[in-house]
Scaffold this motif. Structure first.
Motif, PDB file in Angstrom:
ATOM      1  N   SER A 107     -15.754  13.925 -15.913  1.00  0.00           N
ATOM      2  CA  SER A 107     -17.148  14.629 -16.464  1.00  0.00           C
ATOM      3  C   SER A 107     -17.648  15.332 -15.133  1.00  0.00           C
ATOM      4  O   SER A 107     -18.282  16.322 -15.401  1.00  0.00           O
ATOM      5  CB  SER A 107     -18.086  13.710 -17.139  1.00  0.00           C
ATOM      6  N   LYS A 108     -17.352  15.089 -14.217  1.00  0.00           N
ATOM      7  CA  LYS A 108     -17.911  15.734 -12.746  1.00  0.00           C
ATOM      8  C   LYS A 108     -17.328  17.143 -12.435  1.00  0.00           C
ATOM      9  O   LYS A 108     -17.931  17.883 -12.009  1.00  0.00           O
ATOM     10  CB  LYS A 108     -17.859  14.492 -11.740  1.00  0.00           C
TER      11      LYS A 108
ATOM     12  N   VAL B 224     -11.231  26.901 -23.451  1.00  0.00           N
ATOM     13  CA  VAL B 224     -11.673  26.099 -22.429  1.00  0.00           C
ATOM     14  C   VAL B 224     -10.920  25.291 -21.831  1.00  0.00           C
ATOM     15  O   VAL B 224     -10.895  24.881 -20.707  1.00  0.00           O
ATOM     16  CB  VAL B 224     -13.101  25.571 -22.841  1.00  0.00           C
TER      17      VAL B 224
ATOM     18  N   LEU C 219     -15.205  18.705 -14.954  1.00  0.00           N
ATOM     19  CA  LEU C 219     -15.235  19.689 -15.984  1.00  0.00           C
ATOM     20  C   LEU C 219     -16.690  20.045 -16.705  1.00  0.00           C
ATOM     21  O   LEU C 219     -17.461  19.284 -16.482  1.00  0.00           O
ATOM     22  CB  LEU C 219     -14.389  19.093 -17.163  1.00  0.00           C
ATOM     23  N   THR C 220     -16.784  21.155 -17.366  1.00  0.00           N
ATOM     24  CA  THR C 220     -18.012  21.551 -18.038  1.00  0.00           C
ATOM     25  C   THR C 220     -18.015  20.600 -19.172  1.00  0.00           C
ATOM     26  O   THR C 220     -16.992  20.061 -19.403  1.00  0.00           O
ATOM     27  CB  THR C 220     -17.955  22.968 -18.500  1.00  0.00           C
ATOM     28  N   LYS C 221     -19.270  20.526 -19.746  1.00  0.00           N
ATOM     29  CA  LYS C 221     -19.323  19.611 -20.990  1.00  0.00           C
ATOM     30  C   LYS C 221     -18.190  20.021 -21.911  1.00  0.00           C
ATOM     31  O   LYS C 221     -17.607  18.985 -22.818  1.00  0.00           O
ATOM     32  CB  LYS C 221     -20.544  19.867 -21.385  1.00  0.00           C
ATOM     33  N   GLU C 222     -18.069  21.322 -22.426  1.00  0.00           N
ATOM     34  CA  GLU C 222     -17.099  21.858 -23.295  1.00  0.00           C
ATOM     35  C   GLU C 222     -15.729  21.513 -22.878  1.00  0.00           C
ATOM     36  O   GLU C 222     -14.849  21.120 -23.870  1.00  0.00           O
ATOM     37  CB  GLU C 222     -17.419  23.229 -23.815  1.00  0.00           C
ATOM     38  N   GLN C 223     -15.413  21.620 -21.756  1.00  0.00           N
ATOM     39  CA  GLN C 223     -13.868  21.616 -21.281  1.00  0.00           C
ATOM     40  C   GLN C 223     -13.772  19.743 -21.439  1.00  0.00           C
ATOM     41  O   GLN C 223     -12.534  19.327 -21.710  1.00  0.00           O
ATOM     42  CB  GLN C 223     -13.831  21.733 -19.688  1.00  0.00           C
TER      43      GLN C 223
ATOM     44  N   GLU D 132     -12.575  23.951 -29.642  1.00  0.00           N
ATOM     45  CA  GLU D 132     -13.687  24.872 -29.572  1.00  0.00           C
ATOM     46  C   GLU D 132     -13.852  25.637 -30.845  1.00  0.00           C
ATOM     47  O   GLU D 132     -12.802  25.852 -31.537  1.00  0.00           O
ATOM     48  CB  GLU D 132     -13.415  25.501 -28.257  1.00  0.00           C
TER      49      GLU D 132
END
Length: 164
Positions: free
Chosen positions: A47-48, A157, A50-54, A64
């Protein structure tokens, strides 16, 4: 009366399909994705980086929305790599416009992907993962162009495009 029954049945089926991600969370795949691959990280570590969507797509097996990725219309020369670990997955000369709203390819780079059976949404599909980090990329279908007849329908993504 028949029309009302049809509408009610349609609403129930649609609701069930939307809720199936909670009914069948596929925890066994998510849990194993941090233990069987060359690149392993905790949920917090992923989570650190990657983006939220990734994170939702790659680590939680999400999808997506169609037609939202700029990679759907990217046709430059280069390669597509995993957004999580940067393993080369597809070459640009295997990309085609499937009209589905997601980047599609007819052939991955040899040895780049792994597959599992996906029984969510009340159907059976072949799910595609990065073989190095286990990130969920999308699904493969048998309705693609020659020479393989395959359509690797990938979440944009989950990929990064690297120009040649």
């Amino acid at each position: 009366m028949k029309k009302r029954y049809f509408l009610e049945a349609g609403a129930v089926l649609t609701g069930a399909a939307l809720l199936s991600q909670f009914i069948n969370p596929r925890a066994e795949i998510v849990a194993s994705s941090n233990t069987e691959f060359e690149v392993t990280k905790s949920e917090e570590e992923w989570s650190k980086v990657l983006t939220k969507e990734q994170f939702y797509v790659l680590r939680k097996h999400g999808t997506e929305r169609a037609f939202t990725s700029s990679l759907d219309k990217e046709y430059g020369e280069g390669s597509y790599v995993c957004a999580a670990c940067e393993l080369p997955l597809f070459k640009s000369d295997t990309k085609f416009n499937s009209g589905t709203g997601w980047p599609s390819f007819f052939k991955p780079i040899e040895g780049a992907i792994a597959t599992t059976v996906d029984r969510s949404l009340f159907m059976t599909r072949t799910e595609v993962h990065c073989r190095r980090c286990g990130g969920h990329l999308g699904h493969v279908f048998a309705d693609g162009p020659a020479p393989t007849g395959q359509r690797y329908c990938m979440n944009g993504v989950s990929l990064k495009f690297i120009p040649a």
